[in-house]
Design a protein around this motif. Structure first.
Motif, short mmCIF file in Angstrom:
data_model
loop_
_atom_site.label_atom_id
_atom_site.label_comp_id
_atom_site.label_asym_id
_atom_site.label_seq_id
_atom_site.Cartn_x
_atom_site.Cartn_y
_atom_site.Cartn_z
N SER A 110 0.91 -1.59 0.25
CA SER A 110 -0.43 -0.27 -0.24
C SER A 110 0.91 1.12 0.15
CB SER A 110 -1.23 0.18 0.94
OG SER A 110 -1.56 -0.83 0.98
N GLY A 111 0.02 1.90 -1.42
CA GLY A 111 0.96 3.35 -1.40
C GLY A 111 2.28 3.58 -2.12
N ASP A 112 2.32 2.20 -2.74
CA ASP A 112 4.04 2.91 -3.69
C ASP A 112 3.80 2.32 -4.15
OD1 ASP A 112 6.15 1.67 -1.44
OD2 ASP A 112 5.56 -1.25 -1.80
N LYS A 113 4.44 2.74 -5.43
CA LYS A 113 4.25 3.84 -6.93
C LYS A 113 5.31 2.28 -7.88
CE LYS A 113 5.32 6.93 -10.16
NZ LYS A 113 6.28 8.20 -10.68
N VAL A 114 4.98 1.77 -8.21
CA VAL A 114 5.62 0.30 -9.27
C VAL A 114 5.45 0.25 -10.15
CG1 VAL A 114 6.13 -1.79 -8.72
CG2 VAL A 114 5.17 -0.67 -6.79
N MET A 115 7.12 0.20 -10.74
CA MET A 115 7.02 0.37 -12.84
C MET A 115 7.66 -0.36 -12.47
SD MET A 115 7.58 3.96 -14.79
CE MET A 115 9.45 4.01 -14.33
N VAL A 142 1.20 0.05 -12.10
CA VAL A 142 0.16 0.45 -11.43
C VAL A 142 -0.40 0.82 -11.94
CG1 VAL A 142 -0.80 1.13 -9.03
CG2 VAL A 142 1.33 0.31 -8.59
N LYS A 143 -1.12 1.63 -12.41
CA LYS A 143 -0.99 1.98 -13.21
C LYS A 143 -2.53 1.39 -14.63
CE LYS A 143 -0.33 7.28 -13.10
NZ LYS A 143 0.25 8.07 -14.08
N ASP A 144 -1.32 0.65 -15.06
CA ASP A 144 -1.85 -0.91 -16.25
C ASP A 144 -2.55 -1.81 -15.36
OD1 ASP A 144 -0.10 0.54 -17.82
OD2 ASP A 144 1.77 -0.83 -17.58
N ILE A 145 -1.96 -1.93 -14.15
CA ILE A 145 -2.87 -3.09 -13.21
C ILE A 145 -4.30 -2.67 -12.40
CG2 ILE A 145 -2.80 -4.54 -11.13
CD1 ILE A 145 0.40 -5.21 -11.90
N THR A 146 -4.26 -1.08 -12.18
CA THR A 146 -5.64 -1.01 -11.77
C THR A 146 -6.29 0.69 -12.51
OG1 THR A 146 -4.31 0.67 -11.11
CG2 THR A 146 -4.34 -1.03 -9.56
N ALA A 147 -6.00 1.12 -12.79
CA ALA A 147 -6.60 2.20 -13.24
C ALA A 147 -6.22 3.44 -13.95
CB ALA A 147 -7.85 2.92 -13.19
N ALA A 156 -1.65 5.89 -9.58
CA ALA A 156 -0.46 6.39 -9.13
C ALA A 156 0.23 5.21 -8.37
CB ALA A 156 0.30 7.70 -9.71
N THR A 157 -0.96 4.79 -7.43
CA THR A 157 0.45 4.17 -6.60
C THR A 157 -0.48 2.83 -5.63
OG1 THR A 157 -1.06 5.74 -4.52
CG2 THR A 157 1.31 6.02 -4.91
N ILE A 158 -0.50 2.13 -5.05
CA ILE A 158 -1.15 0.82 -4.75
C ILE A 158 -1.51 1.52 -3.56
CG2 ILE A 158 -1.05 -1.37 -3.84
CD1 ILE A 158 1.53 -1.85 -4.60
#
Length: 192
Positions: free
Chosen positions: A89-94, A130-135, A139-141
């Protein structure tokens, strides 16, 4: 004491011992540890199909889930998966050019080296965020969510396939591999 009362006393002691053993087994299995058999090759080479591991439930009762932890979680009502936590939670992953970035900082993944060596001019992990997995607007989990990936990225069904998982799906952390005995291992997070 006569023979009948001695026999009753011994039967009573055996029943108490059996009840205590059953209660201890239930407590240990329900709250502390369980045995899990790895199914599939998504965590190859660190965990292979058919290997047996001990999953510690207590780590997440008293601690937090961290990046790099190898966890078992409920994928659905009948299947459990074993994967590595890549983002919390809170991580921006790329991922960009086969490199992991968490909160814009480059992160090494030594557990992928063997799989990378078997590749030639092909990325082990495709570019995504994360944007590709969520919406696109996320930008962050989000709170209470985790991004998990298998170490064998080419065959792993993971967050790239089914999205983020809920923290409450986590059964526990893989504490040690004990079967087969010749591959005994206890530390799956290179940062620890």
């Amino acid at each position: 004491m006569n023979e009948v009362s001695c026999l009753k006393k011994e039967i009573y002691e055996w029943l108490v011992a059996i009840l205590v053993a059953v209660a201890l087994y239930f407590i240990i299995h329900q709250f502390l540890f369980l045995v899990y058999t790895v199914n599939g090759d998504s965590m190859h080479p660190i965990l292979k199909n058919g290997e047996k591991v001990i999953v510690s439930k207590i780590n997440y009762t008293v601690g937090d889930i961290d990046n790099g932890d190898v966890i078992v979680f409920h994928a659905d009502k009948k299947d459990d998966y074993v994967k590595r936590v890549i983002g919390i939670s809170g991580d921006k992953v790329m991922y960009k050019d086969d490199q992991l970035y968490i909160n814009d900082k480059k992160v090494d993944e030594p557990y992928l080296e063997e799989n990378k060596l078997s590749k030639t001019n092909v990325q082990l992990t495709e570019n995504f965020s994360v944007k590709d997995i969520t919406a696109p607007s996320v930008a962050t989990i989000p709170d209470g969510k985790l991004l998990v990936l298998g170490d064998n990225r080419e065959v792993s069904k993971d967050s790239r396939y089914f999205g983020l998982i809920d923290e409450d799906q986590v059964v526990g952390e893989v504490a040690l591999r004990f079967w087969p005995f010749n591959v005994f291992h206890y530390n799956f997070d290179p940062a620890k």
